[in-house]
Motif scaffolding. Structure first.
Motif, PDB file in Angstrom:
ATOM      1  N   ASN A 349      31.512  24.915  39.865  1.00  8.28           N
ATOM      2  CA  ASN A 349      32.711  24.680  39.052  1.00  8.28           C
ATOM      3  C   ASN A 349      32.333  24.505  37.579  1.00  8.28           C
ATOM      4  N   ALA A 350      31.206  23.824  37.349  1.00  5.46           N
ATOM      5  CA  ALA A 350      30.759  23.617  35.964  1.00  5.46           C
ATOM      6  C   ALA A 350      30.377  24.941  35.305  1.00  5.46           C
ATOM      7  N   LEU A 351      29.764  25.835  36.062  1.00 12.90           N
ATOM      8  CA  LEU A 351      29.408  27.146  35.520  1.00 12.90           C
ATOM      9  C   LEU A 351      30.652  27.998  35.288  1.00 12.90           C
ATOM     10  N   GLY A 352      31.617  27.880  36.200  1.00 12.03           N
ATOM     11  CA  GLY A 352      32.839  28.670  36.088  1.00 12.03           C
ATOM     12  C   GLY A 352      32.776  29.936  36.922  1.00 12.03           C
ATOM     13  N   GLU A 353      33.923  30.533  37.155  1.00 16.19           N
ATOM     14  CA  GLU A 353      34.010  31.667  38.075  1.00 16.19           C
ATOM     15  C   GLU A 353      33.144  32.845  37.639  1.00 16.19           C
ATOM     16  N   GLU A 354      33.135  33.185  36.386  1.00 19.88           N
ATOM     17  CA  GLU A 354      32.368  34.336  35.928  1.00 19.88           C
ATOM     18  C   GLU A 354      30.883  33.996  35.754  1.00 19.88           C
ATOM     19  N   ALA A 355      30.595  32.909  35.051  1.00 17.53           N
ATOM     20  CA  ALA A 355      29.197  32.540  34.766  1.00 17.53           C
ATOM     21  C   ALA A 355      28.432  32.165  36.031  1.00 17.53           C
ATOM     22  N   SER A 356      29.136  31.730  37.076  1.00 19.99           N
ATOM     23  CA  SER A 356      28.450  31.359  38.318  1.00 19.99           C
ATOM     24  C   SER A 356      27.781  32.562  38.987  1.00 19.99           C
ATOM     25  N   LYS A 357      28.205  33.771  38.632  1.00 16.39           N
ATOM     26  CA  LYS A 357      27.524  34.970  39.151  1.00 16.39           C
ATOM     27  C   LYS A 357      26.047  34.968  38.766  1.00 16.39           C
ATOM     28  N   LYS A 358      25.721  34.289  37.673  1.00 14.52           N
ATOM     29  CA  LYS A 358      24.331  34.222  37.207  1.00 14.52           C
ATOM     30  C   LYS A 358      23.445  33.415  38.157  1.00 14.52           C
ATOM     31  N   ALA A 359      24.060  32.667  39.079  1.00 16.86           N
ATOM     32  CA  ALA A 359      23.295  31.876  40.048  1.00 16.86           C
ATOM     33  C   ALA A 359      23.143  32.606  41.381  1.00 16.86           C
ATOM     34  N   PHE A 360      23.860  33.703  41.550  1.00 18.11           N
ATOM     35  CA  PHE A 360      23.846  34.453  42.807  1.00 18.11           C
ATOM     36  C   PHE A 360      23.279  35.854  42.575  1.00 18.11           C
ATOM     37  N   VAL A 361      23.126  36.593  43.651  1.00 20.80           N
ATOM     38  CA  VAL A 361      22.593  37.956  43.545  1.00 20.80           C
ATOM     39  C   VAL A 361      23.739  38.894  43.153  1.00 20.80           C
ATOM     40  N   HIS A 362      24.074  38.846  41.878  1.00 20.25           N
ATOM     41  CA  HIS A 362      25.062  39.732  41.260  1.00 20.25           C
ATOM     42  C   HIS A 362      24.354  40.517  40.168  1.00 20.25           C
ATOM     43  N   TYR A 363      24.106  41.794  40.418  1.00 22.51           N
ATOM     44  CA  TYR A 363      23.385  42.628  39.455  1.00 22.51           C
ATOM     45  C   TYR A 363      24.009  44.016  39.423  1.00 22.51           C
ATOM     46  N   PRO A 364      24.177  44.592  38.241  1.00 23.98           N
ATOM     47  CA  PRO A 364      24.690  45.974  38.164  1.00 23.98           C
ATOM     48  C   PRO A 364      23.681  46.958  38.731  1.00 23.98           C
ATOM     49  N   ALA A 365      24.147  48.132  39.065  1.00 31.75           N
ATOM     50  CA  ALA A 365      23.264  49.183  39.578  1.00 31.75           C
ATOM     51  C   ALA A 365      22.107  49.434  38.606  1.00 31.75           C
ATOM     52  N   ASN A 366      20.972  49.803  39.183  1.00 30.90           N
ATOM     53  CA  ASN A 366      19.765  50.147  38.425  1.00 30.90           C
ATOM     54  C   ASN A 366      19.092  48.950  37.743  1.00 30.90           C
ATOM     55  N   SER A 367      19.426  47.737  38.194  1.00 32.26           N
ATOM     56  CA  SER A 367      18.714  46.561  37.683  1.00 32.26           C
ATOM     57  C   SER A 367      17.306  46.496  38.259  1.00 32.26           C
ATOM     58  N   TYR A 368      17.121  47.086  39.446  1.00 30.10           N
ATOM     59  CA  TYR A 368      15.829  47.084  40.133  1.00 30.10           C
ATOM     60  C   TYR A 368      15.521  48.491  40.630  1.00 30.10           C
ATOM     61  N   PRO A 369      14.261  48.802  40.842  1.00 31.84           N
ATOM     62  CA  PRO A 369      13.894  50.139  41.326  1.00 31.84           C
ATOM     63  C   PRO A 369      14.620  50.490  42.623  1.00 31.84           C
ATOM     64  N   GLY A 370      15.177  51.695  42.678  1.00 29.98           N
ATOM     65  CA  GLY A 370      15.845  52.163  43.879  1.00 29.98           C
ATOM     66  C   GLY A 370      17.214  51.568  44.123  1.00 29.98           C
ATOM     67  N   GLN A 371      17.741  50.835  43.158  1.00 29.73           N
ATOM     68  CA  GLN A 371      19.049  50.197  43.328  1.00 29.73           C
ATOM     69  C   GLN A 371      20.133  51.081  42.721  1.00 29.73           C
ATOM     70  N   ASP A 372      20.765  51.889  43.563  1.00 25.41           N
ATOM     71  CA  ASP A 372      21.773  52.818  43.046  1.00 25.41           C
ATOM     72  C   ASP A 372      23.183  52.246  43.107  1.00 25.41           C
ATOM     73  N   LYS A 373      23.329  51.045  43.675  1.00 21.97           N
ATOM     74  CA  LYS A 373      24.640  50.398  43.759  1.00 21.97           C
ATOM     75  C   LYS A 373      24.541  48.970  43.241  1.00 21.97           C
ATOM     76  N   ALA A 374      25.650  48.459  42.771  1.00 21.25           N
ATOM     77  CA  ALA A 374      25.689  47.076  42.297  1.00 21.25           C
ATOM     78  C   ALA A 374      25.472  46.112  43.461  1.00 21.25           C
ATOM     79  N   LEU A 375      24.864  44.980  43.178  1.00 24.13           N
ATOM     80  CA  LEU A 375      24.708  43.907  44.159  1.00 24.13           C
ATOM     81  C   LEU A 375      25.713  42.811  43.836  1.00 24.13           C
ATOM     82  N   ALA A 376      26.459  42.387  44.836  1.00 29.06           N
ATOM     83  CA  ALA A 376      27.455  41.331  44.636  1.00 29.06           C
ATOM     84  C   ALA A 376      27.485  40.464  45.885  1.00 29.06           C
TER      85      ALA A 376
END
Length: 442
Positions: A349-376
């Motif tokens: 709650n302190a981080l907030g709905e959007e910023a809390s994604k920074k604590a979870f595995v939320h990454y856009p596509a191509n953040s890591y090798p072989g990652q062709d889809k976003a992680l959410a």
């Protein structure tokens, strides 16, 4: 039969036991780089690769080189460095090991983060000035699947390749690590804190996944060893069925701890006797009872909250009655409770709905090798989130006045879940290996 004849076999057995214990004594001293060898140390050159025959060496295709330079306070004049992370492994049996590292570059400032086995954080961003030599000590637990009565822990296929379950102790050096020397000793005098749980607790091998169990060693100085027996996807029932509790009890000493956090996967059990106040409660009490029989100290933790925000922008409980059931059992059994569910709710709650994604595995596509889809993923944490939750656990240890609180590091960060560390200000040197495969569990 004379008394001497009667006791002779037992004397012999005692001698055998003593010999076996003597054989368990393990001490290594490694001097890295070139130059004059320090007496009592084994020299390690940049070309010394790990082999089973030798039992130690640089591992996983690590590329290191000796630093050219001298400093008066250095144990060895040519420590080793690498442009990226490097690994050093030593074949050792199960147990707790005191690791002493001597760090520092004779010519340049440096910083070093050290992880052990499956990315367990041991030392965080240790800085040295040019020409400074610094000694740091920490404890690493090494485990295997063997149980004293001849049984085996039933490992999942994914665990067969984990560094946590292999036959060696592996250290990962990140940042601008300059390693001069390394000492390793098997120790028997540590309070062992065993961890039982699921994917929110387990040591995750690969980026960008992480859990609080692999971050918590960073907050303890020698005196405490963290033995993480958690695994992704497990419930209280499957932890029992795979003989993981049996394993823990077989090596637990009086005064050791068992931290127990389950609930996420237990929700999926749908039998007539399942549920928060049925099988879950009964099994929690079994864990507590069995630990107490061994003279151990059970500690219950409510399940970490999921990233489940409601229409009002606040976290909604997605774990049903399971946190309440754990609280009720702790109260009835008079055992310590760390309310992670409440603390992580405050944290997210302190981080907030959007910023809390920074604590979870939320990454856009191509953040890591072989990652062709976003992680959410709204259940599993990344290293930042795992680190913040580990600080919640430390806060709970202090609030519950557990005996192990006296072993917390002297540089313990101030922490309040309502005022989390800013994600942008927190640094984690990533390990080389990554995967897009989601851990078991929900």
């Amino acid at each position: 039969m004379s008394i001497q004849q009667f006791i002779k076999p037992f004397i012999f057995l005692g001698l055998v036991v003593n010999i076996l214990h003597a054989q368990e004594k393990i001490d290594y001293k490694f001097d890295f780089g070139t130059g004059k060898l320090v007496k009592g140390y084994t020299p390690i050159l940049s070309t010394d690769v790990y082999t089973k025959e030798k039992g130690y060496g640089f591992d996983f295709d690590s590329k290191v080189e000796a630093v050219d330079g001298r400093a008066k306070n250095f144990l060895t004049p040519h420590p080793v460095k690498s442009a990226g992370p490097f690994y050093f492994s030593i074949a050792v049996p199960e147990g707790n090991y005191k690791i002493t590292v001597r760090l520092g570059d004779p010519k340049n400032a440096a910083s070093c983060t050290i992880k052990a086995e499956s990315r367990r954080l041991m030392l965080e961003n240790v800085k040295t000035a040019a020409g400074q030599s610094l000694i740091k000590t920490f404890i690493v637990n090494v485990k295997d699947k063997h149980i004293a009565n001849g049984e085996l822990v039933s490992l999942k296929p994914r665990e067969l390749n984990k560094l946590d379950w292999d036959d060696k102790l592996t250290l990962e050096f990140d940042g601008q690590a300059a390693l001069q020397a390394l000492e390793i000793s098997k120790v028997e005098d540590q309070v062992t804190v065993f961890l039982a749980g699921n994917s929110t607790v387990v040591n995750q091998d690969d980026e960008p996944w992480a859990s609080w169990g692999q971050m918590i060693p960073r907050f303890f100085k020698p005196g405490v060893a963290i033995a993480n027996h958690a695994e992704s996807g497990l419930t209280l029932g499957s932890f029992l069925a795979s003989k993981r509790l049996t394993k823990i009890l077989s090596i637990m000493k009086p005064g050791d701890y068992l931290f127990i956090e389950f609930g996420h996967n237990d929700q999926k059990d749908q039998g007539p006797n399942d549920g928060a106040f049925k099988s879950y409660t009964k099994r929690l009490k079994t864990f507590i009872s069995e630990v107490k029989k061994k003279g151990g100290i059970p500690v219950l933790l409510t399940s970490t909250s999921r990233r489940s925000f409601g229409p009002d922008g606040k976290i909604v409980n997605s774990l049903g009655d399971f946190p309440a059931a754990a609280r009720k059992v702790a109260d009835e059994e008079k055992v310590a409770l760390i309310d992670l569910n409440a603390m992580t709710t405050i944290l997210f709650n302190a981080l907030g709905e959007e910023a809390s994604k920074k604590a979870f595995v939320h990454y856009p596509a191509n953040s890591y090798p072989g990652q062709d889809k976003a992680l959410a993923d709204n259940t599993h944490f990344n290293p930042y989130g795992a680190y913040e939750i580990a600080q919640c656990v430390i806060l709970g240890i202090k609030e519950q006045k557990l005996g192990i609180a006296r072993y917390l590091v002297n540089d313990l960060p101030e922490f309040d879940p309502s005022k989390p560390d800013k994600p942008a200000n927190w640094h984690w040197p990533e390990s080389p290996k990554s995967t897009m495969v989601k851990p078991d569990g929900n």
